[in-house]
Design a protein around this motif. Sequence first.
Motif, PDB file in Angstrom:
ATOM      1  N   GLN A 154       6.159   8.608  -7.018  1.00 37.00           N
ATOM      2  CA  GLN A 154       6.677   9.758  -6.279  1.00 37.00           C
ATOM      3  C   GLN A 154       5.566  10.595  -5.666  1.00 37.00           C
ATOM      4  N   THR A 155       4.488  10.808  -6.436  1.00 41.05           N
ATOM      5  CA  THR A 155       3.395  11.621  -5.909  1.00 41.05           C
ATOM      6  C   THR A 155       2.307  10.772  -5.282  1.00 41.05           C
ATOM      7  N   GLY A 156       2.404   9.472  -5.388  1.00 36.28           N
ATOM      8  CA  GLY A 156       1.388   8.607  -4.801  1.00 36.28           C
ATOM      9  C   GLY A 156       1.925   7.894  -3.579  1.00 36.28           C
ATOM     10  N   LYS A 157       1.582   6.612  -3.463  1.00 33.71           N
ATOM     11  CA  LYS A 157       2.033   5.826  -2.318  1.00 33.71           C
ATOM     12  C   LYS A 157       3.426   5.275  -2.600  1.00 33.71           C
ATOM     13  N   ILE A 158       4.209   5.208  -1.544  1.00 33.47           N
ATOM     14  CA  ILE A 158       5.518   4.578  -1.665  1.00 33.47           C
ATOM     15  C   ILE A 158       5.410   3.199  -1.036  1.00 33.47           C
ATOM     16  N   VAL A 159       5.689   2.183  -1.828  1.00 35.44           N
ATOM     17  CA  VAL A 159       5.475   0.818  -1.338  1.00 35.44           C
ATOM     18  C   VAL A 159       6.798   0.068  -1.285  1.00 35.44           C
ATOM     19  N   ALA A 160       6.857  -0.927  -0.417  1.00 37.91           N
ATOM     20  CA  ALA A 160       8.049  -1.768  -0.338  1.00 37.91           C
ATOM     21  C   ALA A 160       7.634  -3.207  -0.059  1.00 37.91           C
ATOM     22  N   GLN A 213       9.334   8.349 -12.177  1.00 35.63           N
ATOM     23  CA  GLN A 213       8.529   8.722 -11.011  1.00 35.63           C
ATOM     24  C   GLN A 213       7.808   7.515 -10.425  1.00 35.63           C
ATOM     25  N   HIS A 214       7.424   6.585 -11.282  1.00 32.69           N
ATOM     26  CA  HIS A 214       6.767   5.380 -10.785  1.00 32.69           C
ATOM     27  C   HIS A 214       7.796   4.468 -10.120  1.00 32.69           C
ATOM     28  N   LEU A 215       8.917   4.300 -10.768  1.00 30.28           N
ATOM     29  CA  LEU A 215       9.951   3.410 -10.239  1.00 30.28           C
ATOM     30  C   LEU A 215      10.422   3.880  -8.863  1.00 30.28           C
ATOM     31  N   ALA A 216      10.444   5.211  -8.660  1.00 27.36           N
ATOM     32  CA  ALA A 216      10.875   5.746  -7.376  1.00 27.36           C
ATOM     33  C   ALA A 216       9.956   5.295  -6.256  1.00 27.36           C
ATOM     34  N   GLY A 217       8.700   5.020  -6.581  1.00 31.57           N
ATOM     35  CA  GLY A 217       7.743   4.631  -5.544  1.00 31.57           C
ATOM     36  C   GLY A 217       7.817   3.170  -5.166  1.00 31.57           C
ATOM     37  N   MET A 218       8.533   2.363  -5.924  1.00 35.86           N
ATOM     38  CA  MET A 218       8.538   0.925  -5.617  1.00 35.86           C
ATOM     39  C   MET A 218       9.941   0.329  -5.631  1.00 35.86           C
ATOM     40  N   LYS A 219      10.950   1.147  -5.574  1.00 38.00           N
ATOM     41  CA  LYS A 219      12.308   0.634  -5.751  1.00 38.00           C
ATOM     42  C   LYS A 219      12.792  -0.207  -4.579  1.00 38.00           C
TER      43      LYS A 219
END
Lengths: 87, 352
Positions: B285-291, B305-311
């Motif tokens: 959430q506070t870092g990079k959002i990857v897909a 918060q981590h899962l939100a960044g790579m979901k």
Amino acid sequence: MPPLGHHLRPRAIGLYKTLHRLGREYPDPNYNFIPKLRSMFRKNAHLTDDKEILEKLEIGEFVRKETEALYSLKKYRTLRKRYVADA
Amino acid sequence: MLTATLLPGLARASTSSVHASTLLARRTFSTSRVDLANTLLFLEHKKGAINPASLSALTAARKLGGEIHGLVIGSQSEVEQVADKATKIPGLTKVLYSKHADFASLLSEPAAPLIKSLVDSNSYTHVCTGHTAVGRDIFPRAAALVDTSQISDIIGLEGEDTFVRPIYAGNAIATVKSSDKVKFFTVRGTAFDAAPTEGGDCPKEEVKAADVASLTEFVEEKVAESSRPDLATAPRVISGGRALKSAENFGKYIEPLADALNAAVGASRAAVDAGYADNALQVGQTGKIVAPELYMAIGISGAIQHLAGMKDSKTIVAINKDGDAPIFQVADLGLVADLYEAVPELLEKVKK
């Protein structure tokens, strides 16, 4: 759960019920959410000090929030897989 | 630092309402007509290469139609070369460039007044760029100067004034309609394909830098150099978590596997906070959002918060010792194993 008559007892019961309801739908059926919940509450049932109880209630709230977020994420991924082509 | 630099920008914003009213008098056409869109695209560049997020922003801007002018700023020595590169990007109708010593590090203080003066003189209806560290720095300041509210991190466009953007860490999608005369928006790089960089041909034009004394001085930039693909756009990402226990283990287990798979390296917040990995590698959430196509989470239990960044990853693979870790509920493939045994074994098989 704090003993009968303790002023935090209703809050603990409320949290237990919420988590119990959440736990019935845990994505992985082998996770044993409810037995875990039960043993955790039993382990802390003897506490009577307000500060200690509030600390444990805080942890319980955190678990509730994380579990709710986990469900919505699981749902998001499942729906995405079904409805978004190439996702 | 951010609050300190923001203050002068806000002070200047109070004077811009005068310009806004003259702008209104000049532009009498209906703003809902997409073919009259006139877009300024801020092109971020580094070491002569244009940032892929800016190219994604171009793809978004092309959906608006109309004219798209690219803006390149930089130091005397490099700006012309980057502007020449920008003229080759298909989709741009003109490239504006401006050189000044203050522009060398793309700081917001000198850049924002330039954007404002261009918006005033060329009556742009839209101003956009990629949602990167630079875009996030320059755009709020420029938007405040133009007296408009910025729409950040959009993932879709539904007409010339309606934008789609994630809110609550991506748990909900908001469709935002802007009533501002000039729409400032930043574009999420993973939501649009990057525009090609070859095949176009458009004129370039120099614009004079607005004369603003720079209040901040650029000291240095520390970038972890790596030959690996960029984390935000890589098709494969290998992430490590707290279970790695040290920076050496991070280098010993995660990096060789990333190299073997030609993947980018990421890290969970726990690993970054503990100093195992560089700050720029944080996914969440506070870092990079990857897909990416493939996301491997190694030794990550999966804080929300981590899962939100790579979901949005296509396939999520998790390796963790604790079978109860929440990441297994989200992962497509999970391996309950000690990473110190599983990763070397995996590496050996990948190499074959």
